[in-house]
Design a protein around this motif. Sequence first.
Motif, PDB file in Angstrom:
ATOM      1  N   VAL A   1      77.183  38.611  80.384  1.00  0.00           N
ATOM      2  CA  VAL A   1      76.239  39.661  79.991  1.00  0.00           C
ATOM      3  C   VAL A   1      77.020  40.934  79.673  1.00  0.00           C
ATOM      4  O   VAL A   1      77.813  41.416  80.492  1.00  0.00           O
ATOM      5  N   VAL A   2      76.790  41.482  78.477  1.00  0.00           N
ATOM      6  CA  VAL A   2      77.488  42.688  78.038  1.00  0.00           C
ATOM      7  C   VAL A   2      76.471  43.705  77.515  1.00  0.00           C
ATOM      8  O   VAL A   2      75.355  43.347  77.152  1.00  0.00           O
ATOM      9  N   GLN A   3      76.891  44.954  77.492  1.00  0.00           N
ATOM     10  CA  GLN A   3      76.063  45.987  76.866  1.00  0.00           C
ATOM     11  C   GLN A   3      76.325  45.975  75.370  1.00  0.00           C
ATOM     12  O   GLN A   3      77.475  45.887  74.922  1.00  0.00           O
ATOM     13  N   ALA A   4      75.262  46.052  74.572  1.00  0.00           N
ATOM     14  CA  ALA A   4      75.406  46.039  73.124  1.00  0.00           C
ATOM     15  C   ALA A   4      74.546  47.135  72.511  1.00  0.00           C
ATOM     16  O   ALA A   4      73.418  47.378  72.954  1.00  0.00           O
ATOM     17  N   ASP A   5      75.089  47.820  71.493  1.00  0.00           N
ATOM     18  CA  ASP A   5      74.338  48.818  70.739  1.00  0.00           C
ATOM     19  C   ASP A   5      73.767  48.159  69.488  1.00  0.00           C
ATOM     20  O   ASP A   5      74.496  47.487  68.738  1.00  0.00           O
ATOM     21  N   GLN A   6      72.482  48.345  69.265  1.00  0.00           N
ATOM     22  CA  GLN A   6      71.816  47.759  68.106  1.00  0.00           C
ATOM     23  C   GLN A   6      70.930  48.810  67.458  1.00  0.00           C
ATOM     24  O   GLN A   6      70.426  49.716  68.125  1.00  0.00           O
ATOM     25  N   ILE A   7      70.728  48.659  66.155  1.00  0.00           N
ATOM     26  CA  ILE A   7      69.879  49.582  65.394  1.00  0.00           C
ATOM     27  C   ILE A   7      68.806  48.776  64.676  1.00  0.00           C
ATOM     28  O   ILE A   7      69.114  47.809  63.972  1.00  0.00           O
ATOM     29  N   TYR A   8      67.555  49.182  64.849  1.00  0.00           N
ATOM     30  CA  TYR A   8      66.422  48.554  64.170  1.00  0.00           C
ATOM     31  C   TYR A   8      65.757  49.604  63.284  1.00  0.00           C
ATOM     32  O   TYR A   8      65.393  50.689  63.750  1.00  0.00           O
ATOM     33  N   THR A   9      65.568  49.253  62.006  1.00  0.00           N
ATOM     34  CA  THR A   9      64.956  50.172  61.052  1.00  0.00           C
ATOM     35  C   THR A   9      63.811  49.478  60.332  1.00  0.00           C
ATOM     36  O   THR A   9      64.042  48.539  59.561  1.00  0.00           O
ATOM     37  N   PRO A  10      62.554  49.884  60.571  1.00  0.00           N
ATOM     38  CA  PRO A  10      61.443  49.266  59.855  1.00  0.00           C
ATOM     39  C   PRO A  10      61.512  49.584  58.365  1.00  0.00           C
ATOM     40  O   PRO A  10      61.810  50.717  57.976  1.00  0.00           O
ATOM     41  N   LEU A  11      61.235  48.576  57.542  1.00  0.00           N
ATOM     42  CA  LEU A  11      61.303  48.734  56.095  1.00  0.00           C
ATOM     43  C   LEU A  11      59.938  48.583  55.428  1.00  0.00           C
ATOM     44  O   LEU A  11      59.812  48.795  54.224  1.00  0.00           O
ATOM     45  N   GLY A  12      58.926  48.189  56.213  1.00  0.00           N
ATOM     46  CA  GLY A  12      57.610  47.923  55.649  1.00  0.00           C
ATOM     47  C   GLY A  12      57.476  46.483  55.216  1.00  0.00           C
ATOM     48  O   GLY A  12      58.462  45.748  55.088  1.00  0.00           O
ATOM     49  N   ASP A  13      56.239  46.048  54.980  1.00  0.00           N
ATOM     50  CA  ASP A  13      55.956  44.688  54.517  1.00  0.00           C
ATOM     51  C   ASP A  13      56.526  43.617  55.450  1.00  0.00           C
ATOM     52  O   ASP A  13      57.026  42.579  54.995  1.00  0.00           O
ATOM     53  N   GLY A  14      56.467  43.867  56.768  1.00  0.00           N
ATOM     54  CA  GLY A  14      56.926  42.881  57.726  1.00  0.00           C
ATOM     55  C   GLY A  14      58.431  42.698  57.795  1.00  0.00           C
ATOM     56  O   GLY A  14      58.905  41.683  58.310  1.00  0.00           O
ATOM     57  N   ARG A  15      59.186  43.686  57.311  1.00  0.00           N
ATOM     58  CA  ARG A  15      60.646  43.588  57.326  1.00  0.00           C
ATOM     59  C   ARG A  15      61.241  44.686  58.205  1.00  0.00           C
ATOM     60  O   ARG A  15      60.783  45.822  58.196  1.00  0.00           O
ATOM     61  N   VAL A  16      62.267  44.301  58.957  1.00  0.00           N
ATOM     62  CA  VAL A  16      62.978  45.246  59.809  1.00  0.00           C
ATOM     63  C   VAL A  16      64.475  44.985  59.645  1.00  0.00           C
ATOM     64  O   VAL A  16      64.928  43.840  59.764  1.00  0.00           O
ATOM     65  N   ARG A  17      65.222  46.030  59.372  1.00  0.00           N
ATOM     66  CA  ARG A  17      66.685  45.887  59.243  1.00  0.00           C
ATOM     67  C   ARG A  17      67.323  45.966  60.623  1.00  0.00           C
ATOM     68  O   ARG A  17      67.102  46.907  61.381  1.00  0.00           O
ATOM     69  N   PHE A  18      68.130  44.945  60.929  1.00  0.00           N
ATOM     70  CA  PHE A  18      68.859  44.880  62.199  1.00  0.00           C
ATOM     71  C   PHE A  18      70.338  45.103  61.912  1.00  0.00           C
ATOM     72  O   PHE A  18      70.901  44.525  60.969  1.00  0.00           O
ATOM     73  N   ALA A  19      70.966  45.936  62.718  1.00  0.00           N
ATOM     74  CA  ALA A  19      72.404  46.176  62.552  1.00  0.00           C
ATOM     75  C   ALA A  19      73.064  46.304  63.909  1.00  0.00           C
ATOM     76  O   ALA A  19      72.507  46.882  64.852  1.00  0.00           O
ATOM     77  N   ASP A  20      74.261  45.723  64.013  1.00  0.00           N
ATOM     78  CA  ASP A  20      75.126  45.943  65.168  1.00  0.00           C
ATOM     79  C   ASP A  20      76.541  46.068  64.652  1.00  0.00           C
ATOM     80  O   ASP A  20      76.749  46.274  63.448  1.00  0.00           O
ATOM     81  N   GLU A  21      77.528  45.945  65.531  1.00  0.00           N
ATOM     82  CA  GLU A  21      78.913  46.172  65.106  1.00  0.00           C
ATOM     83  C   GLU A  21      79.451  45.054  64.226  1.00  0.00           C
ATOM     84  O   GLU A  21      80.504  45.199  63.615  1.00  0.00           O
ATOM     85  N   THR A  22      78.722  43.931  64.118  1.00  0.00           N
ATOM     86  CA  THR A  22      79.231  42.798  63.342  1.00  0.00           C
ATOM     87  C   THR A  22      78.396  42.458  62.121  1.00  0.00           C
ATOM     88  O   THR A  22      78.881  41.747  61.242  1.00  0.00           O
ATOM     89  N   ALA A  23      77.152  42.927  62.036  1.00  0.00           N
ATOM     90  CA  ALA A  23      76.292  42.471  60.946  1.00  0.00           C
ATOM     91  C   ALA A  23      75.181  43.470  60.666  1.00  0.00           C
ATOM     92  O   ALA A  23      74.848  44.317  61.504  1.00  0.00           O
ATOM     93  N   SER A  24      74.613  43.362  59.463  1.00  0.00           N
ATOM     94  CA  SER A  24      73.412  44.104  59.080  1.00  0.00           C
ATOM     95  C   SER A  24      72.576  43.168  58.221  1.00  0.00           C
ATOM     96  O   SER A  24      73.022  42.732  57.159  1.00  0.00           O
ATOM     97  N   VAL A  25      71.381  42.809  58.702  1.00  0.00           N
ATOM     98  CA  VAL A  25      70.526  41.870  57.992  1.00  0.00           C
ATOM     99  C   VAL A  25      69.087  42.357  58.049  1.00  0.00           C
ATOM    100  O   VAL A  25      68.695  43.095  58.955  1.00  0.00           O
ATOM    101  N   ASP A  26      68.294  41.929  57.070  1.00  0.00           N
ATOM    102  CA  ASP A  26      66.883  42.269  57.032  1.00  0.00           C
ATOM    103  C   ASP A  26      66.073  41.111  57.607  1.00  0.00           C
ATOM    104  O   ASP A  26      66.038  40.012  57.029  1.00  0.00           O
ATOM    105  N   LEU A  27      65.441  41.345  58.751  1.00  0.00           N
ATOM    106  CA  LEU A  27      64.634  40.332  59.415  1.00  0.00           C
ATOM    107  C   LEU A  27      63.227  40.344  58.826  1.00  0.00           C
ATOM    108  O   LEU A  27      62.690  41.400  58.487  1.00  0.00           O
ATOM    109  N   ILE A  28      62.620  39.179  58.729  1.00  0.00           N
ATOM    110  CA  ILE A  28      61.250  39.055  58.249  1.00  0.00           C
ATOM    111  C   ILE A  28      60.370  38.583  59.403  1.00  0.00           C
ATOM    112  O   ILE A  28      60.703  37.604  60.083  1.00  0.00           O
ATOM    113  N   PHE A  29      59.250  39.280  59.618  1.00  0.00           N
ATOM    114  CA  PHE A  29      58.349  38.999  60.726  1.00  0.00           C
ATOM    115  C   PHE A  29      56.974  38.606  60.214  1.00  0.00           C
ATOM    116  O   PHE A  29      56.547  39.017  59.127  1.00  0.00           O
TER     117      PHE A  29
END
Length: 209
Positions: free
Chosen positions: A161-189
């Motif tokens: 178990v480690v501490q991790a920093d993550q960023i979530y940015t709502p984009l509208g239309d059921g999409r949220v951008r997820f970013a951490d130190e290794t990746a940035s992807v647009d999640l669909i909900f």
Amino acid sequence: MPLPNVVFWERSDVPGAEHALLETRDGLYARGTLLAAVPVPFACHYEVRTGPDGATVRLDARTEGAGWARGVRLELAAGRWRVTGSEQGDLDAELTRSGHARAGLPGCADPDLLYGAFDVGLGGSALSATLPVRRLGLLGSEAGVSHRLSVAWVLLPSLEVVQADQIYTPLGDGRVRFADETASVDLIFDGDGLVTDRPGLARRVTASA
């Protein structure tokens, strides 16, 4: 509209899948199994519960493979995380035979590093993204406003178990951008706040698919 009782994701990064049963009374309760063939074939069985405010209050996870098994429990008490790990057999021997680096120990050497984390994430789990999105109500919040979070992140299959920093940015239309130190992807909900597509990790499978 309530969450479905059963959800299933097919992994897109490695051979594997995730299956979860969900309840949404007084928060979210999920009981699931995650299967993966990399870095070694393993199964992860987990239970996670949030409070009515959406903050995670408990996670129990157990991983097992050829000749080894591990467990970890995270419990939030008085604003601090209590972390307990256990292991049987030798995961490192299996990893070494497969040409991978040795794993960290299950649990967390210093749980105080997790202070301020209201969400728990499970590596390789599509369900994990549901927790902060539901807690913060991101699918109904202002598009383009980023939320930086501290997360108690559980690595698989080691259950370190480690501490991790993550960023979530709502984009509208059921999409949220997820970013951490290794990746940035647009999640669909979907409308219930469950991931239907996490590019590079998993895609939701339905009965009509």
